[in-house]
Scaffold this active site. Sequence first.
Site, PDB file in Angstrom:
ATOM      1  N   HIS A 121       0.793  -1.238   0.000  1.00 16.21           N
ATOM      2  CA  HIS A 121       0.000   0.000   0.000  1.00 16.21           C
ATOM      3  C   HIS A 121       0.817   1.276   0.000  1.00 16.21           C
ATOM      4  O   HIS A 121       0.255   2.366   0.134  1.00 16.21           O
ATOM      5  CB  HIS A 121      -0.926   0.049   1.212  1.00 16.21           C
ATOM      6  CG  HIS A 121      -2.027  -0.965   1.189  1.00 16.21           C
ATOM      7  ND1 HIS A 121      -3.266  -0.712   0.652  1.00 16.21           N
ATOM      8  CD2 HIS A 121      -2.068  -2.234   1.631  1.00 16.21           C
ATOM      9  CE1 HIS A 121      -4.034  -1.781   0.784  1.00 16.21           C
ATOM     10  NE2 HIS A 121      -3.325  -2.734   1.371  1.00 16.21           N
ATOM     11  N   LYS A 152      -8.609  13.913   4.659  1.00 17.74           N
ATOM     12  CA  LYS A 152      -7.718  12.748   4.646  1.00 17.74           C
ATOM     13  C   LYS A 152      -6.754  12.890   5.807  1.00 17.74           C
ATOM     14  O   LYS A 152      -6.694  13.946   6.432  1.00 17.74           O
ATOM     15  CB  LYS A 152      -6.948  12.674   3.324  1.00 17.74           C
ATOM     16  CG  LYS A 152      -6.277  14.006   2.934  1.00 17.74           C
ATOM     17  CD  LYS A 152      -5.538  13.916   1.603  1.00 17.74           C
ATOM     18  CE  LYS A 152      -6.427  14.030   0.391  1.00 17.74           C
ATOM     19  NZ  LYS A 152      -6.576  12.800  -0.359  1.00 17.74           N
ATOM     20  N   ARG A 153      -5.972  11.822   6.106  1.00 24.82           N
ATOM     21  CA  ARG A 153      -4.977  11.959   7.151  1.00 24.82           C
ATOM     22  C   ARG A 153      -4.011  13.093   6.839  1.00 24.82           C
ATOM     23  O   ARG A 153      -3.772  13.418   5.685  1.00 24.82           O
ATOM     24  CB  ARG A 153      -4.205  10.645   7.337  1.00 24.82           C
ATOM     25  CG  ARG A 153      -4.974   9.620   8.147  1.00 24.82           C
ATOM     26  CD  ARG A 153      -5.279  10.105   9.560  1.00 24.82           C
ATOM     27  NE  ARG A 153      -4.099  10.047  10.386  1.00 24.82           N
ATOM     28  CZ  ARG A 153      -3.825   9.048  11.220  1.00 24.82           C
ATOM     29  NH1 ARG A 153      -4.663   8.044  11.367  1.00 24.82           N
ATOM     30  NH2 ARG A 153      -2.720   9.060  11.926  1.00 24.82           N
ATOM     31  N   LYS A 179       0.801  14.622   1.463  1.00 28.08           N
ATOM     32  CA  LYS A 179      -0.542  14.925   0.953  1.00 28.08           C
ATOM     33  C   LYS A 179      -0.735  16.425   0.723  1.00 28.08           C
ATOM     34  O   LYS A 179      -1.693  16.856   0.107  1.00 28.08           O
ATOM     35  CB  LYS A 179      -1.605  14.386   1.919  1.00 28.08           C
ATOM     36  CG  LYS A 179      -1.613  12.854   2.011  1.00 28.08           C
ATOM     37  CD  LYS A 179      -2.666  12.367   3.007  1.00 28.08           C
ATOM     38  CE  LYS A 179      -2.574  10.877   3.308  1.00 28.08           C
ATOM     39  NZ  LYS A 179      -3.182  10.016   2.273  1.00 28.08           N
ATOM     40  N   THR A 225      -8.464   6.772  -2.047  1.00 24.82           N
ATOM     41  CA  THR A 225      -9.803   6.221  -2.265  1.00 24.82           C
ATOM     42  C   THR A 225     -10.851   7.301  -2.006  1.00 24.82           C
ATOM     43  O   THR A 225     -11.954   7.227  -2.533  1.00 24.82           O
ATOM     44  CB  THR A 225     -10.063   5.007  -1.348  1.00 24.82           C
ATOM     45  OG1 THR A 225      -9.587   5.315  -0.031  1.00 24.82           O
ATOM     46  CG2 THR A 225      -9.352   3.777  -1.869  1.00 24.82           C
ATOM     47  N   LYS A 229     -14.600   8.528  -3.811  1.00 25.16           N
ATOM     48  CA  LYS A 229     -15.842   8.841  -3.090  1.00 25.16           C
ATOM     49  C   LYS A 229     -16.364  10.212  -3.502  1.00 25.16           C
ATOM     50  O   LYS A 229     -17.569  10.413  -3.664  1.00 25.16           O
ATOM     51  CB  LYS A 229     -15.609   8.772  -1.566  1.00 25.16           C
ATOM     52  CG  LYS A 229     -15.265   7.350  -1.104  1.00 25.16           C
ATOM     53  CD  LYS A 229     -14.645   7.286   0.294  1.00 25.16           C
ATOM     54  CE  LYS A 229     -13.979   5.926   0.506  1.00 25.16           C
ATOM     55  NZ  LYS A 229     -13.067   5.897   1.658  1.00 25.16           N
TER      56      LYS A 229
HETATM   57  C1  26V Z   1       2.932   5.334   6.205  1.00 22.78           C
HETATM   58  C2  26V Z   1       3.872   6.332   6.264  1.00 22.78           C
HETATM   59  C3  26V Z   1       5.008   6.200   7.161  1.00 22.78           C
HETATM   60  C4  26V Z   1       6.064   7.268   7.025  1.00 22.78           C
HETATM   61  C5  26V Z   1       5.492   8.614   6.730  1.00 22.78           C
HETATM   62  C6  26V Z   1       4.632   8.601   5.516  1.00 22.78           C
HETATM   63  C7  26V Z   1       3.695   7.465   5.491  1.00 22.78           C
HETATM   64  C8  26V Z   1       2.614   7.530   4.665  1.00 22.78           C
HETATM   65  C9  26V Z   1       1.695   6.529   4.602  1.00 22.78           C
HETATM   66  C10 26V Z   1       1.850   5.405   5.369  1.00 22.78           C
HETATM   67  C11 26V Z   1       0.818   4.348   5.319  1.00 22.78           C
HETATM   68  C12 26V Z   1       1.150   3.174   4.494  1.00 22.78           C
HETATM   69  C13 26V Z   1       0.008   2.239   4.240  1.00 22.78           C
HETATM   70  C14 26V Z   1      -1.250   2.938   3.794  1.00 22.78           C
HETATM   71  O1  26V Z   1      -2.108   3.246   4.587  1.00 22.78           O
HETATM   72  N1  26V Z   1      -1.399   3.176   2.497  1.00 22.78           N
HETATM   73  C15 26V Z   1      -2.594   3.770   1.903  1.00 22.78           C
HETATM   74  O2  26V Z   1      -3.397   2.698   1.407  1.00 22.78           O
HETATM   75  C16 26V Z   1      -4.568   3.157   0.771  1.00 22.78           C
HETATM   76  C17 26V Z   1      -5.374   1.926   0.384  1.00 22.78           C
HETATM   77  O3  26V Z   1      -4.667   1.179  -0.543  1.00 22.78           O
HETATM   78  C18 26V Z   1      -4.209   4.017  -0.428  1.00 22.78           C
HETATM   79  O4  26V Z   1      -5.395   4.482  -1.045  1.00 22.78           O
HETATM   80  C19 26V Z   1      -3.362   5.198   0.001  1.00 22.78           C
HETATM   81  O5  26V Z   1      -2.934   5.927  -1.132  1.00 22.78           O
HETATM   82  C20 26V Z   1      -2.158   4.697   0.776  1.00 22.78           C
HETATM   83  O6  26V Z   1      -1.429   5.788   1.340  1.00 22.78           O
END
Ligand code: 26V
Length: 797
Positions: free
Chosen positions: A346, A534-535, A540, A642, A646
């Site tokens: 992801h 979003k987060r 982002k 996602t 929406k």
């Molecule tokens: C983790 C980290 C850790 C370091 C700082 C930046 C960062 C950014 C994101 C994450 C999360 C990684 C896993 C995740 O939640 N990915 C999300 O998955 C969604 C479903 O597939 C996708 O739509 C998002 O684009 C993706 O960020």
Amino acid sequence: MFSNVKKFKDTFYKRLEMLCGKSFDESTARDQYETLGHMIREFVSNDWIATNERYLAITGKQVYYLSIEYLLGKLLRQNLINLGVEALVEEGLRELGIDLNELEELEADAGLGNGGLGRLAACFLDSIASLNLPGHGHGIRYKHGLFEQKIVDGYQVELPEQWLRSGNVWEVRKADLAVKIRFWGKVEAKMEHNRLTFHHLNAETVTAVPYDMPVIGYESKTVNTLRLWNAEPSQFPIHDDILKYKRETEMISELLYPDDTHDEGKILRLKQQYFLVSASLQSILKAYRKQHGKLDQLHEHVCIHINDTHPVLAIPELMRILMDEEGLDWEQAWNITKNTISYTNHTTLSEALEKWPIRIFQPLLPRIYMIVEEINERFCHELWDETPGDWARIAGLAIIADGYVKMAHLAIVGSFSVNGVAKLHTEILKQREMKPFYQIFPEKFNNKTNGIAHRRWLLKANPKLATFLSELIGPSWIRSAEDLSQLMNYQNDTSVLEQLESIKKENKQELAQIILEKTGVSVDSGAIFDVQVKRLHAYKRQLLNILHIMHLYNRIKEDASYSMVPRVFIFGAKASPGYYYAKKIIKLINSAAEIINHDPKVGDRMKVIFLENYRVSLAEKIFPAADVSEQISTASKEASGTGNMKFMINGALTLGTLDGANIEIRELVGDDNIFTFGLTSDEVLHYYQHGGYQSEGYYHHDYRIRQAVDQLVNGFFPGVYNEFEPIFDSLLEENDQYFVLKDFASYADTQLNVGEVFKDSMRWQKMSLANIANAGYFSSDRTIKEYAEDIWKINPL
Ligand code: 26V
């Protein structure tokens, strides 16, 4: 009991008295909510049992979806919709003087996830059940979901979330199906009957108790199960400090880590991961043995899907069970394991790739660590045979290196399928981030573009639009989202476009009411509702949005007659509690809002709104009311997104970079029905590799940028001296890693264009219609069909 309104009312009356021990007249709204919940449970119980019996009898493949997060939101109305009794129940309750909306308000969001990854898992469950597919979810029953966000004085404050406070009608505790999980201790190898056997001694045992939730398909007989595991002390703890043991045990399912960032070294997080995996596998294999006896054909009948690397210990855990409990040898066990597990990646952000220090991993999970070591040894041997002597390559690809276990490497080596979540993301995995693995295992890599549960995000969230669409093209889109394409026949139908406009207007008025209640700010529903929810993450780029807002404010201040299409900028975002920089951005948005919303010179031209505690139930009120969908990540960084889907299905127009699934939205609607801007992913990646970007130049040469950026540190924000210096520094000293300043001009120009286009309301509505009409592709029904056919090889029942 749901066959007609009268029967419903009678049953409801009786059931309430039995359940609550009081008369209807004395009952509270919560009594009524509980009663309705129990009636639904009872109503689905036959189908639930029947579905499970079918699963015990079929020989075809079944899938188990393992995820550390499920962001379910509320379930009451969705369950009523899927059972086809929403209208009847609403009517029956009304006749009893009860408003279903009010009962719905009492339900807590099941918020067992951080963001996109957890919500994707929830959308998938809906589609799997609705498509009558044999699929089972496994997760953790966190006592506290994602923290509740309060904004105090512009700052984020986190409060513990309490979704179980008033119980959970949707779950059934299955104490008889509890299993035991082992941590710590040591492993002893012994020769027994001419083979080496391994014994886990002095382990600390934790009991995993399943709580099952029914997953009700849309107008189908299928009721699948989401099994959430609760951690409890084992019955007879042999422990010197029983209280400490009890506390530590229960901590495992105490809380969801509020971080979608990397929690390096948090031992409890690793415990959670192994707890989920070991409990799930024991339960899966128990059912399998009942049906098939031996495990040697497991991969023919079972697929275990891991949602990101969090459940990757399923690989060594399955190896352990096959070898230590089933007595298979390594080759047999490995063959079964790597043909059973499939994996979704992801993110490509290297900071986000999980790795665990050996010093934590090995003592906590001694037998699992031995197995990972062996997997690594054998893999490194294969690498050596391919490129003897190339130590650098081997070290780069090894599963264990530099004192760490690299979870993504384990996932790729130990699975038969590795998928990305949007076309661009999968290409970046194959051509860059995971290129050497792709060269070794090209057949494993594939793309599955994400999707959304359109029955939640359109049918449930936007009833006005849903009803209108069904009147126009019939209700088949509810089952087959691709049928939304029939809307294209109405592109030039002014009356249809006008009705779309008026539905959007009503939804905006409803959101305006919520905004007024929550923030005290009154917004004009005739303005453009421009939304970024979003987060909060640097990549982002909420910062790009707010700097542009500050620039617009500066324009108005410099030229009182500056004319612009009125805008309401709406934000919703939780920041990880330890993510210092992200919290600064929240404060910045709130500080800017404070100034702008109270400046009489601005008037109705713009308002800035930060809605606190963004979550599924709030999202359902926001998407239907949006005109502009802000999807402005630095190209290459957002794996898919996602939320973008929406917004699209609710008729908002995307203002986005060429990133993640935005690219596929553009392919579907065409260049004329989307606003794109900024660097491409190739350009971004080229800068990262070869340098050549100097943010300072953009600061010095663009007055708009310099003015807004200077305001971060020049006293423009009263009373917060120094507060935004870290943001200022990130843009200049640290050379703006996310290209905010580089993309600013392109973003500002595109925003001007958005305003111009909005003035022509029929043109705007036509674009909006094209977005809704093409959004069917992004139903998670389509995504799940692809998983089912290409990866899981499962068939509808
Ligand atoms: C983790 C980290 C850790 C370091 C700082 C930046 C960062 C950014 C994101 C994450 C999360 C990684 C896993 C995740 O939640 N990915 C999300 O998955 C969604 C479903 O597939 C996708 O739509 C998002 O684009 C993706 O960020």
